[in-house]
Design a protein around this motif. Structure first.
Motif, PDB file in Angstrom:
ATOM      1  N   LYS A 252       0.987  -1.099   0.066  1.00  0.00           N
ATOM      2  CA  LYS A 252      -0.062   0.128   0.286  1.00  0.00           C
ATOM      3  C   LYS A 252       0.952   1.365   0.321  1.00  0.00           C
ATOM      4  O   LYS A 252       1.284   1.217   0.663  1.00  0.00           O
ATOM      5  N   ILE A 253       0.621   2.326  -0.662  1.00  0.00           N
ATOM      6  CA  ILE A 253       1.365   3.696  -1.566  1.00  0.00           C
ATOM      7  C   ILE A 253       0.381   4.436  -1.091  1.00  0.00           C
ATOM      8  O   ILE A 253      -0.150   5.045  -1.227  1.00  0.00           O
ATOM      9  N   GLN A 254       1.555   5.849  -0.241  1.00  0.00           N
ATOM     10  CA  GLN A 254       0.415   6.793   0.228  1.00  0.00           C
ATOM     11  C   GLN A 254       1.489   7.999  -0.605  1.00  0.00           C
ATOM     12  O   GLN A 254       2.624   7.944  -0.162  1.00  0.00           O
ATOM     13  N   VAL A 255       0.779   8.617  -1.792  1.00  0.00           N
ATOM     14  CA  VAL A 255       1.423   9.409  -2.209  1.00  0.00           C
ATOM     15  C   VAL A 255       1.072  11.091  -2.160  1.00  0.00           C
ATOM     16  O   VAL A 255       0.234  11.143  -1.716  1.00  0.00           O
ATOM     17  N   LYS A 256       2.626  12.071  -1.812  1.00  0.00           N
ATOM     18  CA  LYS A 256       2.147  13.525  -1.770  1.00  0.00           C
ATOM     19  C   LYS A 256       3.917  13.887  -2.321  1.00  0.00           C
ATOM     20  O   LYS A 256       3.576  13.503  -3.133  1.00  0.00           O
ATOM     21  N   SER A 257       2.896  14.621  -2.606  1.00  0.00           N
ATOM     22  CA  SER A 257       3.289  16.240  -3.288  1.00  0.00           C
ATOM     23  C   SER A 257       3.911  17.368  -2.098  1.00  0.00           C
ATOM     24  O   SER A 257       3.575  17.605  -1.544  1.00  0.00           O
ATOM     25  N   ALA A 258       5.508  17.324  -1.984  1.00  0.00           N
ATOM     26  CA  ALA A 258       5.896  18.388  -1.390  1.00  0.00           C
ATOM     27  C   ALA A 258       5.884  19.583  -2.244  1.00  0.00           C
ATOM     28  O   ALA A 258       5.897  20.192  -3.693  1.00  0.00           O
ATOM     29  N   TRP A 259       6.666  21.060  -1.085  1.00  0.00           N
ATOM     30  CA  TRP A 259       6.461  21.879  -1.830  1.00  0.00           C
ATOM     31  C   TRP A 259       7.702  22.124  -1.325  1.00  0.00           C
ATOM     32  O   TRP A 259       8.364  21.561  -0.196  1.00  0.00           O
ATOM     33  N   PHE A 260       7.612  23.454  -2.574  1.00  0.00           N
ATOM     34  CA  PHE A 260       9.160  24.047  -1.882  1.00  0.00           C
ATOM     35  C   PHE A 260       9.289  25.492  -0.978  1.00  0.00           C
ATOM     36  O   PHE A 260       8.435  26.216  -1.408  1.00  0.00           O
ATOM     37  N   ASP A 261       9.598  25.314  -0.068  1.00  0.00           N
ATOM     38  CA  ASP A 261       9.437  26.523   1.093  1.00  0.00           C
ATOM     39  C   ASP A 261      10.946  27.533   0.691  1.00  0.00           C
ATOM     40  O   ASP A 261      11.882  27.280   1.040  1.00  0.00           O
ATOM     41  N   THR A 262      10.507  28.933   0.139  1.00  0.00           N
ATOM     42  CA  THR A 262      11.752  29.373  -0.165  1.00  0.00           C
ATOM     43  C   THR A 262      12.402  30.330   0.708  1.00  0.00           C
ATOM     44  O   THR A 262      13.597  30.279   0.785  1.00  0.00           O
ATOM     45  N   LYS A 263      11.405  30.562   1.605  1.00  0.00           N
ATOM     46  CA  LYS A 263      12.413  31.068   3.381  1.00  0.00           C
ATOM     47  C   LYS A 263      13.367  30.234   3.769  1.00  0.00           C
ATOM     48  O   LYS A 263      15.065  31.040   4.607  1.00  0.00           O
ATOM     49  N   ARG A 264      12.589  28.680   3.678  1.00  0.00           N
ATOM     50  CA  ARG A 264      13.947  27.653   4.476  1.00  0.00           C
ATOM     51  C   ARG A 264      14.926  26.777   3.038  1.00  0.00           C
ATOM     52  O   ARG A 264      15.760  26.789   3.805  1.00  0.00           O
ATOM     53  N   GLN A 265      14.605  27.580   1.696  1.00  0.00           N
ATOM     54  CA  GLN A 265      15.632  26.500   1.268  1.00  0.00           C
ATOM     55  C   GLN A 265      15.379  25.379   1.311  1.00  0.00           C
ATOM     56  O   GLN A 265      16.119  24.591   1.139  1.00  0.00           O
ATOM     57  N   ASN A 266      14.254  24.882   1.547  1.00  0.00           N
ATOM     58  CA  ASN A 266      13.921  23.173   1.301  1.00  0.00           C
ATOM     59  C   ASN A 266      12.816  22.662   0.773  1.00  0.00           C
ATOM     60  O   ASN A 266      11.933  24.035   0.490  1.00  0.00           O
ATOM     61  N   PHE A 267      12.820  21.238   0.679  1.00  0.00           N
ATOM     62  CA  PHE A 267      11.241  20.504   0.263  1.00  0.00           C
ATOM     63  C   PHE A 267      10.736  20.472   1.736  1.00  0.00           C
ATOM     64  O   PHE A 267      10.853  20.264   2.374  1.00  0.00           O
ATOM     65  N   VAL A 268       8.852  20.356   1.308  1.00  0.00           N
ATOM     66  CA  VAL A 268       8.337  20.107   2.984  1.00  0.00           C
ATOM     67  C   VAL A 268       7.173  19.303   2.575  1.00  0.00           C
ATOM     68  O   VAL A 268       6.124  19.547   1.723  1.00  0.00           O
ATOM     69  N   VAL A 269       6.608  18.480   3.609  1.00  0.00           N
ATOM     70  CA  VAL A 269       5.494  17.386   2.693  1.00  0.00           C
ATOM     71  C   VAL A 269       4.939  16.883   4.464  1.00  0.00           C
ATOM     72  O   VAL A 269       5.342  17.139   5.060  1.00  0.00           O
ATOM     73  N   ASP A 270       3.478  17.471   3.844  1.00  0.00           N
ATOM     74  CA  ASP A 270       2.484  17.503   5.581  1.00  0.00           C
ATOM     75  C   ASP A 270       2.841  15.215   5.301  1.00  0.00           C
ATOM     76  O   ASP A 270       2.232  15.279   4.668  1.00  0.00           O
ATOM     77  N   THR A 271       3.060  15.654   6.685  1.00  0.00           N
ATOM     78  CA  THR A 271       2.403  14.080   7.136  1.00  0.00           C
ATOM     79  C   THR A 271       1.391  13.986   7.623  1.00  0.00           C
ATOM     80  O   THR A 271       1.375  12.416   8.303  1.00  0.00           O
ATOM     81  N   ARG A 272       0.369  14.355   7.488  1.00  0.00           N
ATOM     82  CA  ARG A 272      -0.738  13.976   8.092  1.00  0.00           C
ATOM     83  C   ARG A 272      -1.975  13.950   7.004  1.00  0.00           C
ATOM     84  O   ARG A 272      -1.519  14.220   5.907  1.00  0.00           O
ATOM     85  N   ARG A 273      -3.134  13.246   7.793  1.00  0.00           N
ATOM     86  CA  ARG A 273      -3.758  13.186   6.735  1.00  0.00           C
ATOM     87  C   ARG A 273      -4.983  14.007   6.967  1.00  0.00           C
ATOM     88  O   ARG A 273      -5.554  14.427   7.108  1.00  0.00           O
ATOM     89  N   THR A 274      -5.428  14.687   5.179  1.00  0.00           N
ATOM     90  CA  THR A 274      -6.356  15.383   5.209  1.00  0.00           C
ATOM     91  C   THR A 274      -8.204  15.233   4.541  1.00  0.00           C
ATOM     92  O   THR A 274      -7.641  14.113   3.705  1.00  0.00           O
TER      93      THR A 274
END
Length: 148
Positions: free
Chosen positions: A50-72
């Motif tokens: 079973k696979i959960q797919v997540k899309s990360a976004w780029f945080d320009t302030k921190r200069q890294n990618f972020v992904v939410d680990t919670r279910r919406t």
């Protein structure tokens, strides 16, 4: 990249993951609807994963990618966020669309983060972040790893 909404970003990530799995010769099952805690099921060497797919976004302030680990979950009135449990899926696959990189993270590691995972793609760091172990770690999905 076009300015897209989160549903579209999720659809793009899911299709990118499906394409990678197809290229590896894996069978893919897709649940009907989006009420389950996983997005896809891969059949690899007779094992179902079973696979959960997540899309990360780029945080320009921190200069890294972020992904939410919670279910919406959404209904007509509100958006609810809750933590996943160990039985919800086997692996999360996080897609960094801007650089077309995947992180393959076992559920136990994924849910150990409180609400976000920060993925550092910069070479300027002195030490490698923990998440680097999961960058393009498709080998974790082989049946030996899953059946342990």
């Amino acid at each position: 990249m076009l300015n897209t909404d989160t549903k579209l970003k999720g659809d793009i990530a899911e299709q990118a993951v499906i394409l990678q799995a197809l290229k590896k010769g894996w069978n893919i099952l897709k649940p009907i609807g989006d009420r389950l805690p996983y997005d896809l099921v891969f059949e690899i060497e007779g094992s179902f994963i079973k696979i959960q797919v997540k899309s990360a976004w780029f945080d320009t302030k921190r200069q890294n990618f972020v992904v939410d680990t919670r279910r919406t979950k959404t209904n007509r009135r509100e958006m609810l966020r809750e933590k996943y449990s160990e039985s919800d899926f086997d692996f999360a696959i996080i897609y960094l669309e801007e650089i077309q990189i995947f992180y393959i993270i076992p559920v136990g590691v994924f849910i150990s983060y409180s609400s976000e995972i920060h993925l550092v793609e910069s070479e300027k760091r002195q030490r490698k972040p923990k998440s680097a172990d999961y960058r393009e770690a498709w080998h974790l999905l082989n049946s030996d790893s899953v059946n342990q």
